[in-house]
Design a protein around this motif. Sequence first.
Motif, PDB file in Angstrom:
ATOM      1  N   ILE A 117       0.842  -1.203   0.000  1.00  0.00           N
ATOM      2  CA  ILE A 117       0.000   0.000   0.000  1.00  0.00           C
ATOM      3  C   ILE A 117       0.876   1.252   0.000  1.00  0.00           C
ATOM      4  O   ILE A 117       0.598   2.222  -0.713  1.00  0.00           O
ATOM      5  N   LYS A 118       1.937   1.233   0.777  1.00  0.00           N
ATOM      6  CA  LYS A 118       2.859   2.386   0.815  1.00  0.00           C
ATOM      7  C   LYS A 118       3.459   2.626  -0.564  1.00  0.00           C
ATOM      8  O   LYS A 118       3.532   3.775  -1.020  1.00  0.00           O
ATOM      9  N   ASP A 119       3.867   1.567  -1.247  1.00  0.00           N
ATOM     10  CA  ASP A 119       4.420   1.715  -2.595  1.00  0.00           C
ATOM     11  C   ASP A 119       3.362   2.231  -3.575  1.00  0.00           C
ATOM     12  O   ASP A 119       3.680   3.025  -4.464  1.00  0.00           O
ATOM     13  N   ILE A 120       2.139   1.799  -3.415  1.00  0.00           N
ATOM     14  CA  ILE A 120       1.075   2.299  -4.296  1.00  0.00           C
ATOM     15  C   ILE A 120       0.868   3.795  -4.044  1.00  0.00           C
ATOM     16  O   ILE A 120       0.706   4.571  -4.992  1.00  0.00           O
ATOM     17  N   TRP A 121       0.914   4.208  -2.777  1.00  0.00           N
ATOM     18  CA  TRP A 121       0.809   5.643  -2.474  1.00  0.00           C
ATOM     19  C   TRP A 121       1.971   6.410  -3.106  1.00  0.00           C
ATOM     20  O   TRP A 121       1.802   7.550  -3.546  1.00  0.00           O
ATOM     21  N   ARG A 122       3.154   5.808  -3.182  1.00  0.00           N
ATOM     22  CA  ARG A 122       4.291   6.468  -3.830  1.00  0.00           C
ATOM     23  C   ARG A 122       3.953   6.796  -5.289  1.00  0.00           C
ATOM     24  O   ARG A 122       4.299   7.861  -5.791  1.00  0.00           O
ATOM     25  N   VAL A 123       3.285   5.857  -5.948  1.00  0.00           N
ATOM     26  CA  VAL A 123       2.899   6.074  -7.346  1.00  0.00           C
ATOM     27  C   VAL A 123       1.820   7.148  -7.435  1.00  0.00           C
ATOM     28  O   VAL A 123       1.892   8.043  -8.281  1.00  0.00           O
ATOM     29  N   LEU A 130     -10.516   1.220  -2.722  1.00  0.00           N
ATOM     30  CA  LEU A 130     -10.893  -0.108  -3.196  1.00  0.00           C
ATOM     31  C   LEU A 130      -9.734  -1.092  -3.049  1.00  0.00           C
ATOM     32  O   LEU A 130      -9.909  -2.195  -2.532  1.00  0.00           O
ATOM     33  N   ILE A 131      -8.557  -0.688  -3.482  1.00  0.00           N
ATOM     34  CA  ILE A 131      -7.394  -1.575  -3.435  1.00  0.00           C
ATOM     35  C   ILE A 131      -7.061  -1.961  -1.999  1.00  0.00           C
ATOM     36  O   ILE A 131      -6.822  -3.135  -1.707  1.00  0.00           O
ATOM     37  N   ALA A 132      -7.029  -0.987  -1.103  1.00  0.00           N
ATOM     38  CA  ALA A 132      -6.734  -1.291   0.301  1.00  0.00           C
ATOM     39  C   ALA A 132      -7.733  -2.293   0.844  1.00  0.00           C
ATOM     40  O   ALA A 132      -7.354  -3.271   1.505  1.00  0.00           O
ATOM     41  N   ASN A 133      -8.993  -2.083   0.545  1.00  0.00           N
ATOM     42  CA  ASN A 133     -10.033  -3.009   0.994  1.00  0.00           C
ATOM     43  C   ASN A 133      -9.822  -4.403   0.411  1.00  0.00           C
ATOM     44  O   ASN A 133      -9.879  -5.403   1.134  1.00  0.00           O
ATOM     45  N   LEU A 134      -9.563  -4.490  -0.885  1.00  0.00           N
ATOM     46  CA  LEU A 134      -9.362  -5.789  -1.530  1.00  0.00           C
ATOM     47  C   LEU A 134      -8.115  -6.502  -1.018  1.00  0.00           C
ATOM     48  O   LEU A 134      -8.071  -7.729  -0.981  1.00  0.00           O
ATOM     49  N   LEU A 135      -7.107  -5.734  -0.618  1.00  0.00           N
ATOM     50  CA  LEU A 135      -5.893  -6.334  -0.068  1.00  0.00           C
ATOM     51  C   LEU A 135      -6.038  -6.648   1.421  1.00  0.00           C
ATOM     52  O   LEU A 135      -5.147  -7.234   2.018  1.00  0.00           O
ATOM     53  N   GLY A 136      -7.171  -6.242   2.008  1.00  0.00           N
ATOM     54  CA  GLY A 136      -7.399  -6.506   3.420  1.00  0.00           C
ATOM     55  C   GLY A 136      -6.635  -5.574   4.335  1.00  0.00           C
ATOM     56  O   GLY A 136      -6.414  -5.882   5.508  1.00  0.00           O
ATOM     57  N   VAL A 137      -6.209  -4.427   3.809  1.00  0.00           N
ATOM     58  CA  VAL A 137      -5.495  -3.433   4.609  1.00  0.00           C
ATOM     59  C   VAL A 137      -6.508  -2.397   5.081  1.00  0.00           C
ATOM     60  O   VAL A 137      -7.236  -1.822   4.273  1.00  0.00           O
ATOM     61  N   ASN A 138      -6.546  -2.171   6.384  1.00  0.00           N
ATOM     62  CA  ASN A 138      -7.554  -1.258   6.928  1.00  0.00           C
ATOM     63  C   ASN A 138      -7.217   0.198   6.596  1.00  0.00           C
ATOM     64  O   ASN A 138      -6.091   0.539   6.227  1.00  0.00           O
ATOM     65  N   ASP A 139      -8.234   1.054   6.716  1.00  0.00           N
ATOM     66  CA  ASP A 139      -8.092   2.476   6.380  1.00  0.00           C
ATOM     67  C   ASP A 139      -7.001   3.155   7.196  1.00  0.00           C
ATOM     68  O   ASP A 139      -6.256   3.988   6.673  1.00  0.00           O
ATOM     69  N   ARG A 140      -6.899   2.804   8.457  1.00  0.00           N
ATOM     70  CA  ARG A 140      -5.892   3.412   9.325  1.00  0.00           C
ATOM     71  C   ARG A 140      -4.491   3.132   8.785  1.00  0.00           C
ATOM     72  O   ARG A 140      -3.675   4.055   8.655  1.00  0.00           O
ATOM     73  N   ASP A 141      -4.212   1.878   8.460  1.00  0.00           N
ATOM     74  CA  ASP A 141      -2.884   1.526   7.949  1.00  0.00           C
ATOM     75  C   ASP A 141      -2.618   2.171   6.592  1.00  0.00           C
ATOM     76  O   ASP A 141      -1.490   2.598   6.310  1.00  0.00           O
ATOM     77  N   SER A 142      -3.633   2.263   5.757  1.00  0.00           N
ATOM     78  CA  SER A 142      -3.468   2.924   4.462  1.00  0.00           C
ATOM     79  C   SER A 142      -3.163   4.406   4.657  1.00  0.00           C
ATOM     80  O   SER A 142      -2.278   4.957   3.992  1.00  0.00           O
ATOM     81  N   ASN A 143      -3.870   5.056   5.571  1.00  0.00           N
ATOM     82  CA  ASN A 143      -3.630   6.478   5.837  1.00  0.00           C
ATOM     83  C   ASN A 143      -2.242   6.710   6.430  1.00  0.00           C
ATOM     84  O   ASN A 143      -1.570   7.685   6.086  1.00  0.00           O
ATOM     85  N   LEU A 144      -1.810   5.822   7.318  1.00  0.00           N
ATOM     86  CA  LEU A 144      -0.461   5.933   7.873  1.00  0.00           C
ATOM     87  C   LEU A 144       0.589   5.776   6.776  1.00  0.00           C
ATOM     88  O   LEU A 144       1.599   6.493   6.765  1.00  0.00           O
ATOM     89  N   ALA A 145       0.350   4.860   5.860  1.00  0.00           N
ATOM     90  CA  ALA A 145       1.277   4.664   4.740  1.00  0.00           C
ATOM     91  C   ALA A 145       1.331   5.911   3.870  1.00  0.00           C
ATOM     92  O   ALA A 145       2.417   6.361   3.478  1.00  0.00           O
ATOM     93  N   ARG A 146       0.185   6.497   3.575  1.00  0.00           N
ATOM     94  CA  ARG A 146       0.133   7.724   2.767  1.00  0.00           C
ATOM     95  C   ARG A 146       0.887   8.857   3.452  1.00  0.00           C
ATOM     96  O   ARG A 146       1.711   9.538   2.837  1.00  0.00           O
ATOM     97  N   LYS A 147       0.636   9.040   4.747  1.00  0.00           N
ATOM     98  CA  LYS A 147       1.307  10.117   5.479  1.00  0.00           C
ATOM     99  C   LYS A 147       2.815   9.901   5.512  1.00  0.00           C
ATOM    100  O   LYS A 147       3.586  10.854   5.399  1.00  0.00           O
ATOM    101  N   SER A 148       3.239   8.653   5.634  1.00  0.00           N
ATOM    102  CA  SER A 148       4.661   8.339   5.631  1.00  0.00           C
ATOM    103  C   SER A 148       5.295   8.732   4.295  1.00  0.00           C
ATOM    104  O   SER A 148       6.382   9.306   4.262  1.00  0.00           O
ATOM    105  N   VAL A 149       4.603   8.436   3.201  1.00  0.00           N
ATOM    106  CA  VAL A 149       5.113   8.800   1.870  1.00  0.00           C
ATOM    107  C   VAL A 149       5.126  10.325   1.719  1.00  0.00           C
ATOM    108  O   VAL A 149       6.103  10.896   1.228  1.00  0.00           O
ATOM    109  N   GLU A 150       4.070  10.980   2.159  1.00  0.00           N
ATOM    110  CA  GLU A 150       4.001  12.442   2.075  1.00  0.00           C
ATOM    111  C   GLU A 150       5.125  13.105   2.888  1.00  0.00           C
ATOM    112  O   GLU A 150       5.648  14.146   2.492  1.00  0.00           O
TER     113      GLU A 150
END
Length: 146
Positions: free
Chosen positions: A100-106, A123-143
């Motif tokens: 998810i972090k790599d996808i946020w990089r793209v 959609l992708i995070a949900n399909l990969l079974g990654v919760n919103d919190r972890d996806s948001n943390l990954a995005r913030k880390s990339v930012e």
Amino acid sequence: MFGDFIRRLTGETDTTPSDVNPQVAFPALLVRVARADGDYADSEKAMIRGITQRWIGGSPFEAAEMVRQAEELEAGAADTVRFTRAIKDAVAYEARRGVIKDIWRVVLADGRRDKEEDALMRLIANLLGVNDRDSNLARKSVEDGR
């Protein structure tokens, strides 16, 4: 029979876990995200090549070839599920957070977030079974450049 009905409704035509090699599925998913806003920018392409090289552990040439295959696969794929299922089946949850972090990089490689990319990321995070919190943390880390 009911499963076939659901697959037709959702556009999911191929549910075989081994349908797509995870090594190609991940770059194909990255390409799908990069193309979501209708602008497949050079910065996104470069990011995808770099992530793919790290993902497969190969040379820049091998990564470029894998991305070429991924672009073809993505262009012919009716849905995103083929890619996410292959990744989810092959990658443990902790590593999927890295995916998810790599996808946020793209998504952020071209310097902007579009509503199409945001919707696809949810959609992708949900399909990969990654919760919103972890996806948001990954995005913030990339930012934040981490």
